[in-house]
Design a protein around this motif. Structure first.
Motif, PDB file in Angstrom:
ATOM      1  N   VAL A  44       0.537  -1.119   0.480  1.00  0.00           N
ATOM      2  CA  VAL A  44      -0.224   0.179  -0.317  1.00  0.00           C
ATOM      3  C   VAL A  44       0.894   1.505   0.042  1.00  0.00           C
ATOM      4  CG1 VAL A  44      -1.696   1.096   1.396  1.00  0.00           C
ATOM      5  CG2 VAL A  44      -2.073  -1.451   1.346  1.00  0.00           C
ATOM      6  N   LEU A  45       1.770   1.659   0.393  1.00  0.00           N
ATOM      7  CA  LEU A  45       3.134   2.369   0.673  1.00  0.00           C
ATOM      8  C   LEU A  45       3.244   2.586  -0.554  1.00  0.00           C
ATOM      9  CD1 LEU A  45       4.202   4.305   2.397  1.00  0.00           C
ATOM     10  CD2 LEU A  45       5.780   2.513   2.689  1.00  0.00           C
ATOM     11  N   ILE A  46       3.783   1.794  -1.755  1.00  0.00           N
ATOM     12  CA  ILE A  46       4.922   1.985  -2.249  1.00  0.00           C
ATOM     13  C   ILE A  46       3.935   2.283  -3.755  1.00  0.00           C
ATOM     14  CG2 ILE A  46       5.719   0.632  -4.559  1.00  0.00           C
ATOM     15  CD1 ILE A  46       7.179  -1.096  -2.433  1.00  0.00           C
ATOM     16  N   ARG A  47       2.379   1.659  -4.048  1.00  0.00           N
ATOM     17  CA  ARG A  47       1.349   1.897  -4.560  1.00  0.00           C
ATOM     18  C   ARG A  47       0.843   3.731  -3.767  1.00  0.00           C
ATOM     19  NH1 ARG A  47      -2.703  -1.505  -3.478  1.00  0.00           N
ATOM     20  NH2 ARG A  47      -4.218  -0.358  -2.387  1.00  0.00           N
ATOM     21  N   GLU A  48       0.457   3.919  -3.373  1.00  0.00           N
ATOM     22  CA  GLU A  48       0.482   5.384  -3.212  1.00  0.00           C
ATOM     23  C   GLU A  48       1.756   6.213  -2.902  1.00  0.00           C
ATOM     24  OE1 GLU A  48      -2.271   7.102  -1.965  1.00  0.00           O
ATOM     25  OE2 GLU A  48      -3.537   5.277  -2.290  1.00  0.00           O
ATOM     26  N   SER A  49       3.227   5.953  -2.911  1.00  0.00           N
ATOM     27  CA  SER A  49       3.575   7.099  -2.930  1.00  0.00           C
ATOM     28  C   SER A  49       4.260   7.275  -4.998  1.00  0.00           C
ATOM     29  CB  SER A  49       5.253   6.290  -2.048  1.00  0.00           C
ATOM     30  OG  SER A  49       5.769   5.367  -2.846  1.00  0.00           O
ATOM     31  N   GLU A  50       3.771   5.800  -5.616  1.00  0.00           N
ATOM     32  CA  GLU A  50       3.894   5.904  -7.074  1.00  0.00           C
ATOM     33  C   GLU A  50       2.408   6.797  -7.597  1.00  0.00           C
ATOM     34  OE1 GLU A  50       4.845   2.210  -7.842  1.00  0.00           O
ATOM     35  OE2 GLU A  50       7.048   2.336  -7.098  1.00  0.00           O
ATOM     36  N   SER A  51       2.061   7.315  -7.053  1.00  0.00           N
ATOM     37  CA  SER A  51       0.070   7.433  -7.222  1.00  0.00           C
ATOM     38  C   SER A  51       0.621   8.694  -7.221  1.00  0.00           C
ATOM     39  CB  SER A  51      -0.642   7.127  -6.515  1.00  0.00           C
ATOM     40  OG  SER A  51      -0.627   8.365  -5.459  1.00  0.00           O
ATOM     41  N   LEU A  52       0.184   9.199  -8.775  1.00  0.00           N
ATOM     42  CA  LEU A  52       0.262  10.966  -9.088  1.00  0.00           C
ATOM     43  C   LEU A  52      -0.557  11.821  -8.577  1.00  0.00           C
ATOM     44  CD1 LEU A  52       0.544  10.368 -12.694  1.00  0.00           C
ATOM     45  CD2 LEU A  52       2.931  10.923 -11.690  1.00  0.00           C
ATOM     46  N   MET A  53       0.097  13.198  -8.235  1.00  0.00           N
ATOM     47  CA  MET A  53      -0.914  14.014  -7.654  1.00  0.00           C
ATOM     48  C   MET A  53      -1.165  15.601  -8.303  1.00  0.00           C
ATOM     49  SD  MET A  53       0.722  14.704  -3.841  1.00  0.00           S
ATOM     50  CE  MET A  53       0.227  16.280  -3.198  1.00  0.00           C
ATOM     51  N   PRO A  54      -1.935  16.410  -8.605  1.00  0.00           N
ATOM     52  CA  PRO A  54      -1.264  17.849  -9.572  1.00  0.00           C
ATOM     53  C   PRO A  54      -0.558  18.922  -8.449  1.00  0.00           C
ATOM     54  CG  PRO A  54      -3.852  17.168  -8.245  1.00  0.00           C
ATOM     55  CD  PRO A  54      -2.861  16.344  -7.805  1.00  0.00           C
ATOM     56  N   ILE A  55       0.098  19.578  -8.951  1.00  0.00           N
ATOM     57  CA  ILE A  55       1.210  20.671  -8.611  1.00  0.00           C
ATOM     58  C   ILE A  55       1.124  21.402  -9.524  1.00  0.00           C
ATOM     59  CG2 ILE A  55       1.868  19.000  -6.651  1.00  0.00           C
ATOM     60  CD1 ILE A  55       4.164  20.177  -8.343  1.00  0.00           C
ATOM     61  N   LEU A  64       2.985  15.084 -10.671  1.00  0.00           N
ATOM     62  CA  LEU A  64       4.045  14.358 -10.311  1.00  0.00           C
ATOM     63  C   LEU A  64       3.706  13.432  -9.391  1.00  0.00           C
ATOM     64  CD1 LEU A  64       6.356  17.397  -9.363  1.00  0.00           C
ATOM     65  CD2 LEU A  64       6.443  15.967 -11.733  1.00  0.00           C
ATOM     66  N   SER A  65       4.330  12.388  -9.408  1.00  0.00           N
ATOM     67  CA  SER A  65       4.455  11.267  -8.240  1.00  0.00           C
ATOM     68  C   SER A  65       4.902  11.850  -6.530  1.00  0.00           C
ATOM     69  CB  SER A  65       5.327  10.190  -8.210  1.00  0.00           C
ATOM     70  OG  SER A  65       6.681  10.335  -8.139  1.00  0.00           O
ATOM     71  N   LYS A  66       3.676  10.935  -5.893  1.00  0.00           N
ATOM     72  CA  LYS A  66       4.509  11.632  -4.081  1.00  0.00           C
ATOM     73  C   LYS A  66       5.419  11.373  -3.670  1.00  0.00           C
ATOM     74  CE  LYS A  66      -0.685  11.224  -3.082  1.00  0.00           C
ATOM     75  NZ  LYS A  66      -2.183  10.091  -2.526  1.00  0.00           N
ATOM     76  N   ASP A  67       6.394  10.846  -4.531  1.00  0.00           N
ATOM     77  CA  ASP A  67       7.870  10.254  -4.505  1.00  0.00           C
ATOM     78  C   ASP A  67       8.019  11.626  -4.259  1.00  0.00           C
ATOM     79  OD1 ASP A  67       7.704   7.987  -2.648  1.00  0.00           O
ATOM     80  OD2 ASP A  67       8.451   6.825  -4.606  1.00  0.00           O
ATOM     81  N   GLU A  68       7.901  12.567  -5.585  1.00  0.00           N
ATOM     82  CA  GLU A  68       8.974  13.205  -5.929  1.00  0.00           C
ATOM     83  C   GLU A  68       8.359  15.107  -6.043  1.00  0.00           C
ATOM     84  OE1 GLU A  68       9.810  12.930 -10.984  1.00  0.00           O
ATOM     85  OE2 GLU A  68       7.280  12.300 -10.064  1.00  0.00           O
ATOM     86  N   VAL A  69       7.208  15.141  -5.201  1.00  0.00           N
ATOM     87  CA  VAL A  69       6.748  15.458  -3.884  1.00  0.00           C
ATOM     88  C   VAL A  69       7.372  16.106  -2.846  1.00  0.00           C
ATOM     89  CG1 VAL A  69       4.785  16.291  -3.511  1.00  0.00           C
ATOM     90  CG2 VAL A  69       5.037  15.766  -5.546  1.00  0.00           C
ATOM     91  N   ALA A  70       7.767  15.046  -2.558  1.00  0.00           N
ATOM     92  CA  ALA A  70       8.081  14.661  -0.932  1.00  0.00           C
ATOM     93  C   ALA A  70       9.826  15.051  -1.188  1.00  0.00           C
ATOM     94  CB  ALA A  70       7.093  13.681  -0.960  1.00  0.00           C
TER      95      ALA A  70
END
Length: 137
Positions: A44-55, A64-70
């Protein structure tokens, strides 16, 4: 003889329920289906961190992926002068350089660890140990 002769000599008994009690054609015996698999925390952690979010960056919307945003947020905290973020950033950056350096140093010679000779493996291990001892000091 039985009352109902239309059953064509069907014997009711153990493992042979009456025709009216058997599952009907086209109707599932398990309407809810198989229970869903219990989710693993790490999956779940990996799937959520790879999901995209608008910025919005420089007036433009990006996904961008949530990893990139973090990572962007971590770097912004480093720039603003937060000491704990700076320590984490430089430690992660050093690890990234070591991993990328290890991959590029072996890229031309051998792509797989199985293909490395014992001497090459020992050199990689000792180089890694030397770097970790330096960073621990």
């Amino acid at each position: 003889m039985s009352k109902d002769k239309t059953q064509d000599d069907y014997e009711v008994g153990y493992g042979k329920p009456p025709k009216e009690r058997q599952f009907q054609k086209g109707v599932s015996g398990n309407p809810n289906g198989r229970p869903k698999k219990c989710r693993n925390f790490y999956e779940v952690l990996i799937r959520e961190s790879e999901s995209l979010m608008p910025i919005t960056e420089n007036g433009q919307r990006k996904r961008l992926s949530k990893d990139e945003v973090a990572i962007k947020q971590l770097i912004n905290q480093v720039i603003s002068g937060k000491p704990s973020a700076q320590r984490m950033y430089f430690r992660l950056r050093q690890q990234a350089h070591e991993r990328v350096g290890l991959q590029t140093s072996n890229a031309g010679k051998n792509d797989k660890v199985e293909d490395l000779t014992d001497e090459e493996l020992m050199r990689i291990i000792t180089d890694g140990l030397k770097k970790t001892k330096k960073s621990a000091k």
